[in-house]
Design a protein around this motif. Structure first.
Motif, PDB file in Angstrom:
ATOM      1  N   ALA A   2     -18.099 -22.873 -32.876  1.00 32.97           N
ATOM      2  CA  ALA A   2     -18.325 -21.730 -32.200  1.00 32.97           C
ATOM      3  C   ALA A   2     -19.219 -20.636 -32.659  1.00 32.97           C
ATOM      4  O   ALA A   2     -19.982 -20.243 -31.836  1.00 32.97           O
ATOM      5  CB  ALA A   2     -16.987 -20.952 -32.108  1.00 32.97           C
ATOM      6  N   GLY A   3     -19.243 -20.374 -33.945  1.00 36.85           N
ATOM      7  CA  GLY A   3     -20.519 -19.452 -34.716  1.00 36.85           C
ATOM      8  C   GLY A   3     -21.849 -20.218 -34.358  1.00 36.85           C
ATOM      9  O   GLY A   3     -22.871 -19.443 -33.982  1.00 36.85           O
ATOM     10  N   ILE A  37     -20.502 -27.350 -46.574  1.00 38.03           N
ATOM     11  CA  ILE A  37     -19.729 -25.843 -46.540  1.00 38.03           C
ATOM     12  C   ILE A  37     -19.687 -25.734 -48.026  1.00 38.03           C
ATOM     13  O   ILE A  37     -19.037 -26.363 -48.935  1.00 38.03           O
ATOM     14  CB  ILE A  37     -18.341 -26.011 -46.070  1.00 38.03           C
ATOM     15  CG1 ILE A  37     -18.362 -26.301 -44.555  1.00 38.03           C
ATOM     16  CG2 ILE A  37     -17.681 -24.681 -46.146  1.00 38.03           C
ATOM     17  CD1 ILE A  37     -17.104 -26.424 -43.934  1.00 38.03           C
ATOM     18  N   ASN A  38     -20.290 -24.667 -48.634  1.00 36.06           N
ATOM     19  CA  ASN A  38     -20.311 -24.207 -50.071  1.00 36.06           C
ATOM     20  C   ASN A  38     -20.830 -25.291 -50.927  1.00 36.06           C
ATOM     21  O   ASN A  38     -20.488 -25.596 -51.896  1.00 36.06           O
ATOM     22  CB  ASN A  38     -18.942 -23.519 -50.379  1.00 36.06           C
ATOM     23  CG  ASN A  38     -18.437 -22.584 -49.575  1.00 36.06           C
ATOM     24  OD1 ASN A  38     -19.163 -21.635 -49.190  1.00 36.06           O
ATOM     25  ND2 ASN A  38     -17.277 -22.416 -49.290  1.00 36.06           N
ATOM     26  N   GLY A  39     -21.804 -25.889 -50.456  1.00 42.26           N
ATOM     27  CA  GLY A  39     -22.332 -27.023 -51.206  1.00 42.26           C
ATOM     28  C   GLY A  39     -21.748 -28.517 -51.165  1.00 42.26           C
ATOM     29  O   GLY A  39     -22.174 -29.360 -51.840  1.00 42.26           O
ATOM     30  N   VAL A  51     -13.739 -22.534 -41.182  1.00 39.67           N
ATOM     31  CA  VAL A  51     -14.296 -21.835 -42.091  1.00 39.67           C
ATOM     32  C   VAL A  51     -14.045 -20.488 -42.321  1.00 39.67           C
ATOM     33  O   VAL A  51     -13.555 -19.758 -41.316  1.00 39.67           O
ATOM     34  CB  VAL A  51     -15.989 -21.826 -41.733  1.00 39.67           C
ATOM     35  CG1 VAL A  51     -16.751 -23.309 -42.128  1.00 39.67           C
ATOM     36  CG2 VAL A  51     -16.430 -21.224 -40.466  1.00 39.67           C
ATOM     37  N   ASN A  52     -14.437 -19.956 -43.584  1.00 35.62           N
ATOM     38  CA  ASN A  52     -13.981 -18.810 -43.846  1.00 35.62           C
ATOM     39  C   ASN A  52     -15.077 -17.747 -43.884  1.00 35.62           C
ATOM     40  O   ASN A  52     -16.416 -18.154 -43.615  1.00 35.62           O
ATOM     41  CB  ASN A  52     -13.173 -18.355 -45.275  1.00 35.62           C
ATOM     42  CG  ASN A  52     -11.862 -19.215 -45.240  1.00 35.62           C
ATOM     43  OD1 ASN A  52     -10.998 -19.148 -44.257  1.00 35.62           O
ATOM     44  ND2 ASN A  52     -11.801 -20.063 -46.099  1.00 35.62           N
ATOM     45  N   ASN A  53     -14.916 -16.555 -43.551  1.00 34.39           N
ATOM     46  CA  ASN A  53     -16.011 -15.240 -43.646  1.00 34.39           C
ATOM     47  C   ASN A  53     -17.277 -15.566 -44.477  1.00 34.39           C
ATOM     48  O   ASN A  53     -18.462 -15.444 -44.236  1.00 34.39           O
ATOM     49  CB  ASN A  53     -15.406 -13.842 -43.616  1.00 34.39           C
ATOM     50  CG  ASN A  53     -14.879 -13.509 -42.263  1.00 34.39           C
ATOM     51  OD1 ASN A  53     -14.909 -14.189 -41.158  1.00 34.39           O
ATOM     52  ND2 ASN A  53     -13.897 -12.526 -42.446  1.00 34.39           N
TER      53      ASN A  53
END
Length: 65
Positions: A2-3, A37-39, A51-53
């Motif tokens: 969505a983002g 995500i985060n590497g 996913v988180n902010n």
């Protein structure tokens, strides 16, 4: 997902990204959209991944063997 769709034109099939802003994967050449995500490589399709902010998500169009 969505983002990503809020900022870019995205095409997908079955929850997996096939094109971002007109740059498409090429299954014959084994070039696909992947993301981390985060590497760390994600193990779900983008449509299913939460996913988180403060997570850092990076999409890459790359040859996969």
């Amino acid at each position: 997902m969505a983002g990503l769709k809020k900022a870019w034109r995205v095409k997908s099939t079955n929850g997996f990204i096939t094109a971002i802003d007109g740059k498409s994967q090429d299954t014959h050449k084994q070039i696909y959209w992947t993301y981390t995500i985060n590497g760390k490589f994600a193990n779900k399709g983008a449509a299913e991944q939460k996913v988180n902010n403060h997570d850092k998500v990076k999409f890459t169009l790359a040859k996969m063997n």
